[in-house]
Design a protein around this motif. Structure first.
Motif, PDB file in Angstrom:
ATOM      1  N   SER A  29       0.821  -1.203   0.000  1.00 60.94           N
ATOM      2  CA  SER A  29       0.000   0.000   0.000  1.00 60.94           C
ATOM      3  C   SER A  29       0.859   1.259   0.000  1.00 60.94           C
ATOM      4  CB  SER A  29      -0.922  -0.010   1.225  1.00 60.94           C
ATOM      5  OG  SER A  29      -1.632   1.201   1.334  1.00 60.94           O
ATOM      6  N   THR A  30       1.914   1.241   0.815  1.00 58.34           N
ATOM      7  CA  THR A  30       2.824   2.390   0.884  1.00 58.34           C
ATOM      8  C   THR A  30       3.519   2.607  -0.447  1.00 58.34           C
ATOM      9  OG1 THR A  30       3.201   2.003   3.239  1.00 58.34           O
ATOM     10  CG2 THR A  30       4.825   3.336   2.084  1.00 58.34           C
ATOM     11  N   LYS A  31       3.938   1.512  -1.088  1.00 59.09           N
ATOM     12  CA  LYS A  31       4.608   1.604  -2.390  1.00 59.09           C
ATOM     13  C   LYS A  31       3.685   2.216  -3.434  1.00 59.09           C
ATOM     14  CE  LYS A  31       7.148  -1.276  -5.699  1.00 59.09           C
ATOM     15  NZ  LYS A  31       7.588  -2.677  -6.007  1.00 59.09           N
ATOM     16  N   ALA A  32       2.433   1.770  -3.448  1.00 58.85           N
ATOM     17  CA  ALA A  32       1.465   2.309  -4.409  1.00 58.85           C
ATOM     18  C   ALA A  32       1.172   3.778  -4.123  1.00 58.85           C
ATOM     19  CB  ALA A  32       0.177   1.486  -4.359  1.00 58.85           C
ATOM     20  N   SER A  33       1.081   4.132  -2.817  1.00 59.45           N
ATOM     21  CA  SER A  33       0.804   5.513  -2.438  1.00 59.45           C
ATOM     22  C   SER A  33       1.932   6.443  -2.883  1.00 59.45           C
ATOM     23  CB  SER A  33       0.598   5.604  -0.932  1.00 59.45           C
ATOM     24  OG  SER A  33       0.440   6.945  -0.513  1.00 59.45           O
ATOM     25  N   LYS A  34       3.179   6.003  -2.697  1.00 62.82           N
ATOM     26  CA  LYS A  34       4.316   6.821  -3.105  1.00 62.82           C
ATOM     27  C   LYS A  34       4.362   6.999  -4.614  1.00 62.82           C
ATOM     28  CE  LYS A  34       7.336   6.015   0.858  1.00 62.82           C
ATOM     29  NZ  LYS A  34       8.636   5.481   1.327  1.00 62.82           N
ATOM     30  N   ALA A  35       4.015   5.946  -5.341  1.00 63.77           N
ATOM     31  CA  ALA A  35       3.990   6.049  -6.807  1.00 63.77           C
ATOM     32  C   ALA A  35       2.935   7.066  -7.247  1.00 63.77           C
ATOM     33  CB  ALA A  35       3.702   4.686  -7.418  1.00 63.77           C
ATOM     34  N   ALA A  36       1.772   7.042  -6.574  1.00 57.81           N
ATOM     35  CA  ALA A  36       0.711   7.995  -6.900  1.00 57.81           C
ATOM     36  C   ALA A  36       1.134   9.425  -6.564  1.00 57.81           C
ATOM     37  CB  ALA A  36      -0.577   7.618  -6.162  1.00 57.81           C
ATOM     38  N   GLN A  37       1.851   9.592  -5.451  1.00 58.94           N
ATOM     39  CA  GLN A  37       2.325  10.918  -5.057  1.00 58.94           C
ATOM     40  C   GLN A  37       3.336  11.467  -6.066  1.00 58.94           C
ATOM     41  OE1 GLN A  37       3.888  10.711  -1.098  1.00 58.94           O
ATOM     42  NE2 GLN A  37       1.891  10.518  -0.119  1.00 58.94           N
ATOM     43  N   ARG A  38       4.238  10.604  -6.526  1.00 58.78           N
ATOM     44  CA  ARG A  38       5.216  11.063  -7.510  1.00 58.78           C
ATOM     45  C   ARG A  38       4.530  11.500  -8.794  1.00 58.78           C
ATOM     46  NH1 ARG A  38       8.289   6.694  -5.361  1.00 58.78           N
ATOM     47  NH2 ARG A  38       7.540   5.290  -7.004  1.00 58.78           N
ATOM     48  N   ALA A  62       1.442  12.616  -9.063  1.00 58.65           N
ATOM     49  CA  ALA A  62       0.706  13.851  -8.804  1.00 58.65           C
ATOM     50  C   ALA A  62       1.647  15.052  -8.770  1.00 58.65           C
ATOM     51  CB  ALA A  62      -0.063  13.729  -7.488  1.00 58.65           C
ATOM     52  N   LYS A  63       2.824  14.881  -8.132  1.00 61.37           N
ATOM     53  CA  LYS A  63       3.791  15.975  -8.088  1.00 61.37           C
ATOM     54  C   LYS A  63       4.276  16.330  -9.485  1.00 61.37           C
ATOM     55  CE  LYS A  63       5.605  15.269  -3.406  1.00 61.37           C
ATOM     56  NZ  LYS A  63       6.801  14.872  -2.607  1.00 61.37           N
ATOM     57  N   ALA A  64       4.490  15.297 -10.308  1.00 64.34           N
ATOM     58  CA  ALA A  64       4.937  15.545 -11.683  1.00 64.34           C
ATOM     59  C   ALA A  64       3.892  16.322 -12.465  1.00 64.34           C
ATOM     60  CB  ALA A  64       5.239  14.216 -12.376  1.00 64.34           C
ATOM     61  N   ALA A  65       2.630  16.163 -12.068  1.00 64.18           N
ATOM     62  CA  ALA A  65       1.545  16.889 -12.734  1.00 64.18           C
ATOM     63  C   ALA A  65       1.326  18.272 -12.137  1.00 64.18           C
ATOM     64  CB  ALA A  65       0.255  16.068 -12.663  1.00 64.18           C
ATOM     65  N   GLY A  66       2.150  18.642 -11.154  1.00 58.04           N
ATOM     66  CA  GLY A  66       2.045  19.981 -10.568  1.00 58.04           C
ATOM     67  C   GLY A  66       1.044  20.091  -9.448  1.00 58.04           C
ATOM     68  N   GLU A  67       0.582  18.979  -8.945  1.00 53.88           N
ATOM     69  CA  GLU A  67      -0.402  19.005  -7.873  1.00 53.88           C
ATOM     70  C   GLU A  67       0.294  19.060  -6.505  1.00 53.88           C
ATOM     71  OE1 GLU A  67      -3.132  15.781  -8.174  1.00 53.88           O
ATOM     72  OE2 GLU A  67      -3.260  15.888 -10.369  1.00 53.88           O
ATOM     73  N   PHE A  68      -0.410  19.670  -5.524  1.00 56.67           N
ATOM     74  CA  PHE A  68       0.106  19.675  -4.157  1.00 56.67           C
ATOM     75  C   PHE A  68      -0.231  18.340  -3.511  1.00 56.67           C
ATOM     76  CE2 PHE A  68      -0.814  20.175   0.395  1.00 56.67           C
ATOM     77  CZ  PHE A  68       0.443  20.564   0.844  1.00 56.67           C
ATOM     78  N   VAL A  69       0.769  17.739  -2.873  1.00 53.57           N
ATOM     79  CA  VAL A  69       0.577  16.437  -2.247  1.00 53.57           C
ATOM     80  C   VAL A  69       1.027  16.526  -0.795  1.00 53.57           C
ATOM     81  CG1 VAL A  69       1.213  14.005  -2.246  1.00 53.57           C
ATOM     82  CG2 VAL A  69       0.951  15.231  -4.423  1.00 53.57           C
ATOM     83  N   GLU A  70       0.127  16.186   0.122  1.00 54.66           N
ATOM     84  CA  GLU A  70       0.476  16.180   1.538  1.00 54.66           C
ATOM     85  C   GLU A  70       1.221  14.886   1.862  1.00 54.66           C
ATOM     86  OE1 GLU A  70      -1.680  16.572   5.933  1.00 54.66           O
ATOM     87  OE2 GLU A  70      -2.842  16.788   4.081  1.00 54.66           O
ATOM     88  N   ALA A  71       2.308  15.017   2.584  1.00 51.21           N
ATOM     89  CA  ALA A  71       3.135  13.859   2.893  1.00 51.21           C
ATOM     90  C   ALA A  71       2.388  12.880   3.794  1.00 51.21           C
ATOM     91  CB  ALA A  71       4.435  14.298   3.567  1.00 51.21           C
TER      92      ALA A  71
END
Length: 412
Positions: free
Chosen positions: A244-253, A255-264
């Protein structure tokens, strides 16, 4: 040394670290690799300074005259510049001495079968009782009575917010730069003091790894004391959590690449890596305490607490990890001129060596010295101090304290 009290004395000890020491500062820096060399950026530069975030050690800044030199932050300066020196804060030394002196009193109460309330315990260990502050009720009689009490005169506090008659200095590192800054001259030979100027010369980063023993099956006792079903369930849950953590980090990366704000994400894994800045093994520090002793017992109690600190041989944070261990290289007691506040001479030996348990010097053969008289009076105080009097200072029982003062005056 004078045999008369009241008197003013400095207790001096030069200590050397035998393990790294950490006294955490409020600021954080970053542990980075600069040209392949690890160093600490002392003030966290955020994402612009990639690296492992590091809790800094406590420092004080001093201004020094230099030619053209480089500061801890890499800036070049001419003339006068600020230098951050690692220190043992006066508050850390004060708190340690206060707790050790309180411990001596508590040991006496235990031996005599006496008990105290939580308010008295808090008052003695922290300086403040849990009751309201009554500083306005601190009459002259109450203050004068407290000055005759060895503990209260040394450390103050109570519900009356009494001042301390002891002055405890910052523990400055013993380097050429701090000569002349100490409450009394250094005890180590001048040539033994290193010519260090920058914090990065005196500190290093220490990595701390916390491991998940169960997840990594690191103990041979796991299969013996934990049911196999529980171990299997635990492993399965951790594996699912990792996916789950691995998938969450992939989604965060993404989203960040798309310019979105991501809460840690909040950290949930027990296995962590952190880093702290520590003062290097082998660094020496000057511990100095000035006692404005109204009575021999006041000086004696502080000497006994100081002795306990050296015997304990550890200061700072994370002591359970072995940090902050030290030995005392030399110690002296120095009489001070109360008019000029300057040492009258180089003083006399205070404690014997570590191999001799830091016993008070001269305690067995010189019963006439002020030091020996003070230690004997301090021990007498520990056998006589009454919980009822301390309780009155905790609860601000002014009538009882005024009556006690009057009784002492009549007896005198």
């Amino acid at each position: 040394m004078s045999k008369q009290f009241p008197g003013r004395f400095i207790l001096a000890a030069d200590i050397t670290l035998t393990s790294p020491m950490n006294i955490a500062a409020a600021e954080k820096g970053r542990y980075v690799f600069d040209g392949g060399r690890p160093r600490i950026v002392r003030y966290d530069g955020g994402p612009s300074s990639p690296g492992l975030q590091c809790t800094l050690t406590r420092t004080h800044r001093v201004m020094v005259d230099v030619g053209v030199s480089e500061s801890d932050d890499g800036d070049r300066a001419a003339g006068q510049t600020g230098v951050d020196l690692p220190v043992i804060p006066a508050s850390s030394i004060t708190g340690k001495l206060r707790n050790l002196a309180a411990g001596l009193v508590f040991e006496s109460f235990k031996e005599r079968g006496l008990q105290i309330t939580t308010d008295v315990f808090n008052m003695m260990t922290t300086g403040s009782a849990t009751n309201d502050i009554n500083a306005s009720d601190a009459t002259a009689q109450i203050v004068m009575l407290a000055r005759k009490d060895a503990f209260l005169s040394n450390f103050g506090g109570t519900s009356f917010m009494l001042s301390s008659n002891a002055v405890i200095s910052t523990g400055w590192p013993l380097v050429q730069l701090t000569r002349g800054m100490l409450m009394s001259p250094e005890l180590l030979p001048t040539e033994a003091l290193p010519d260090l100027k920058w914090t990065r010369q005196m500190t290093s980063a220490l990595a701390i790894v916390r491991k998940d023993t169960v997840r990594e099956m690191r103990s041979p006792y796991l299969t013996e004391v934990i049911a196999m079903d529980d171990l299997v369930s635990f492993a399965q849950a951790k594996a699912a959590e990792a996916e789950s953590t691995k998938a969450s980090k992939a989604a965060q990366r993404a989203a960040k690449a798309a310019g979105e704000f991501v809460e840690a994400d909040k950290k949930r894994d027990l296995r962590t890596l952190s880093s702290i800045e520590t003062v290097n093994t082998g660094m020496s520090f000057a511990l100095r305490v000035r006692v404005n002793a109204a009575t021999p017992a006041q000086l004696g109690l502080m000497v006994l607490a100081f002795q306990r600190m050296l015997q304990e041989g550890q200061i700072g944070g994370k002591v359970s990890r072995g940090l902050g261990q030290f030995i005392c290289n030399a110690s002296r007691i120095i009489e001070v001129d109360p008019r000029t506040n300057r040492p009258l001479d180089n003083g006399s030996p205070l404690f014997l060596s570590r191999d001799e348990g830091y016993e008070v010097a001269g305690i067995s053969d010189d019963q006439s010295s002020a030091l020996v008289q003070a230690v004997m009076a301090g021990k007498d105080y520990l056998h006589e101090v009454a919980p009822k009097t301390l309780q009155a200072y905790s609860d601000a029982v002014t009538d009882y304290l005024k009556k006690l003062y009057e009784e002492e005056q009549e007896a005198a």
